[in-house]
Motif scaffolding. Structure first.
Motif, PDB file in Angstrom:
ATOM      1  N   ALA A 171      -5.896  13.751   1.765  1.00 51.04           N
ATOM      2  CA  ALA A 171      -6.189  12.582   2.596  1.00 51.04           C
ATOM      3  C   ALA A 171      -7.656  12.179   2.453  1.00 51.04           C
ATOM      4  N   ALA A 172      -8.545  13.155   2.400  1.00 47.15           N
ATOM      5  CA  ALA A 172      -9.965  12.846   2.223  1.00 47.15           C
ATOM      6  C   ALA A 172     -10.228  12.212   0.862  1.00 47.15           C
ATOM      7  N   THR A 200     -13.713  17.102  -3.723  1.00 43.10           N
ATOM      8  CA  THR A 200     -12.586  16.908  -2.820  1.00 43.10           C
ATOM      9  C   THR A 200     -11.289  16.743  -3.586  1.00 43.10           C
ATOM     10  N   TYR A 201     -11.316  15.903  -4.620  1.00 43.87           N
ATOM     11  CA  TYR A 201     -10.096  15.676  -5.396  1.00 43.87           C
ATOM     12  C   TYR A 201      -9.683  16.949  -6.124  1.00 43.87           C
ATOM     13  N   SER A 234     -16.617  13.233  -4.071  1.00 40.47           N
ATOM     14  CA  SER A 234     -15.260  12.832  -4.457  1.00 40.47           C
ATOM     15  C   SER A 234     -14.674  13.803  -5.470  1.00 40.47           C
ATOM     16  N   ARG A 264      -9.901   1.411  -4.643  1.00 43.61           N
ATOM     17  CA  ARG A 264     -11.087   0.910  -5.338  1.00 43.61           C
ATOM     18  C   ARG A 264     -10.973   1.339  -6.801  1.00 43.61           C
ATOM     19  N   GLN A 292       0.817  -1.207   0.000  1.00 41.25           N
ATOM     20  CA  GLN A 292       0.000   0.000   0.000  1.00 41.25           C
ATOM     21  C   GLN A 292       0.851   1.257   0.000  1.00 41.25           C
ATOM     22  N   GLY A 308     -10.991   4.747  -1.714  1.00 43.99           N
ATOM     23  CA  GLY A 308     -10.861   3.391  -1.204  1.00 43.99           C
ATOM     24  C   GLY A 308      -9.649   3.181  -0.339  1.00 43.99           C
ATOM     25  N   GLY A 309      -8.914   4.247  -0.072  1.00 48.67           N
ATOM     26  CA  GLY A 309      -7.738   4.130   0.772  1.00 48.67           C
ATOM     27  C   GLY A 309      -6.548   3.580   0.001  1.00 48.67           C
ATOM     28  N   LEU A 355      -8.124  10.454  -0.901  1.00 50.90           N
ATOM     29  CA  LEU A 355      -7.597   9.086  -0.863  1.00 50.90           C
ATOM     30  C   LEU A 355      -8.566   8.156  -0.137  1.00 50.90           C
ATOM     31  N   TYR A 356      -9.159   8.635   0.943  1.00 48.80           N
ATOM     32  CA  TYR A 356     -10.163   7.839   1.666  1.00 48.80           C
ATOM     33  C   TYR A 356     -11.358   7.542   0.757  1.00 48.80           C
ATOM     34  N   LEU A 357     -11.817   8.547   0.024  1.00 48.68           N
ATOM     35  CA  LEU A 357     -12.966   8.357  -0.869  1.00 48.68           C
ATOM     36  C   LEU A 357     -12.620   7.444  -2.038  1.00 48.68           C
TER      37      LEU A 357
END
Length: 401
Positions: free
Chosen positions: A262-263, A290-291, A287, A274, A45, A269-270, A265-267
């Protein structure tokens, strides 16, 4: 800051954006998802994080600086010389080197297929797709094609505004630049990009801006993102005072970039990404916003950092900036070959990544020094050829570029 100041920091950042392409493509073999021809057994990862962070800002930053430097050159050269220079150096890099790079990439791909097939190439594989406007493989040289599109567009605008003797168009551009550039820039510029993300039917958050490496008509998201970045850079050349505004606000941009990155990346799928399109409209809109904000915040943060901490001349940074164009052109088949060579090694992913990057950089920089910097190729790609030996102090000076 005066208009005669050389923007050493931005020159270094432009070169760094190209050199980070080596790290980006090297990391793709170690992401825990089958997205690369030479996907290694040693994945992590951590490689996903490396890829995500670099891909977030790299090409937007490059195109913003390309817009600023392009305007500087257009003003200094005039449009006929500018058009010849861009066609020679950018068009020449694309149309001259594609015939070398693309066969090398195919050779590495066939080598990997032969390894997977027990040492021989299969005889029953599908035929290659026909070359069309939609399938032409620009590979990693796509950015040169997109640059040519922007240069042609800019020259067309130059022709349209040539008859404006009153200077009204220039004053309007200056007012737009002042309204766009400031601590509010990421949120303002994110709007068209977020809409482009949201409108793209197959948008995958982890990959951000879809790379227009296939086909001669770039996708709408790439054109929106990189075209807007180029336009902002062009406006900044007229309003150099706004660079000080960016430099002063870099901590704000950096904090927002880290938080929204960071948000995003979380959206996505980390770190175990995903890799399918977002279906839910509300999640896709969240998403996309945020991106987009993360992308622009990171871009302005890096521009501000470069202006703040790398504004002085550095021989090392200047050398690497000069070499970066050549390194980026030749690096991809070298990266792929190095990844294939290391497939059987039981090293951890980060050791393989470091070995690939170090090996490719060594070969690329050595070839630049021996084959490019001091030869006609350097004159062709970089606009000048550096003599092997410096002239004696008593010798007549070389003519100015």
């Amino acid at each position: 800051m005066t208009v005669t100041d050389r923007l050493h920091g931005l020159d270094a950042l432009r070169g760094g954006a190209l050199l980070l392409g080596v790290v980006l493509h090297a990391s793709m073999a170690y992401i825990p998802a089958p997205i690369w021809i030479a996907t290694d057994a040693q994945t992590s990862q951590g490689a996903s994080l490396v890829f995500f962070v670099i891909h977030l800002f790299r090409m937007t930053t490059f195109f913003l600086i390309a817009g600023l430097f392009g305007e500087l050159m257009l003003g200094r050269m005039g449009w006929p010389r500018f058009a010849r220079d861009r066609l020679n150096r950018v068009g020449g890099g694309l149309f001259g080197m594609w015939w070398v790079v693309f066969p090398a990439i195919i050779a590495v791909l066939l080598w990997k297929v032969a390894i997977d097939n027990g040492g021989t190439l299969p005889t029953d594989g599908p035929p290659p797709p026909p070359l069309t406007l939609e399938t032409f493989p620009l590979t990693h040289l796509w950015f040169l094609w997109v640059l040519l599109i922007f240069y042609v567009t800019r020259l067309a605008l130059h022709a349209l505004t040539a008859f404006d003797r009153s200077g009204r168009t220039g004053r309007l551009a200056d007012r737009i630049a002042g309204a766009v550039v400031g601590p509010w820039s990421p949120a303002l510029l994110a709007a068209p990009l977020a809409f482009a993300f949201w409108s793209h039917p197959d948008w995958i958050v982890f990959f951000g801006v879809p790379t227009p490496d296939t086909g001669l008509v770039p996708n709408a998201v790439a054109l929106t993102t990189f075209g807007l970045a180029y336009a902002v850079g062009a406006l900044l050349n007229r309003r150099r005072d706004l660079l000080d505004r960016i430099k002063g606000a870099w901590p704000v941009f950096a904090v927002v970039a880290v938080a929204t990155g960071a948000a995003a990346l979380y959206l996505a799928g980390g770190l175990g990404p995903r890799l399918e399109p977002v279906i839910d409209p509300a999640m896709k809109a969240t998403s996309a916003w945020t991106y987009a904000i993360a992308l622009w915040s990171a871009t302005f943060a890096l521009v501000g950092l470069a202006l703040r901490f790398a504004s002085r001349h550095s021989p090392v940074r200047r050398y690497l900036a000069d070499a970066s164009y050549w390194v980026y052109i030749v690096h991809l088949p070298l990266v792929m070959a190095a990844q294939v060579l290391l497939l059987a090694q039981p090293w951890p992913w980060f050791a393989k990544l470091a070995a690939v990057v170090a090996g490719v950089m060594a070969v690329s920089l050595l070839s630049y020094e021996l084959l490019v910097r001091h030869t006609f190729i350097g004159s062709w790609l970089n606009g000048r050829r550096v003599p092997w030996r410096k002239p004696h102090p008593d010798a007549a000076p070389l003519p100015a570029e």
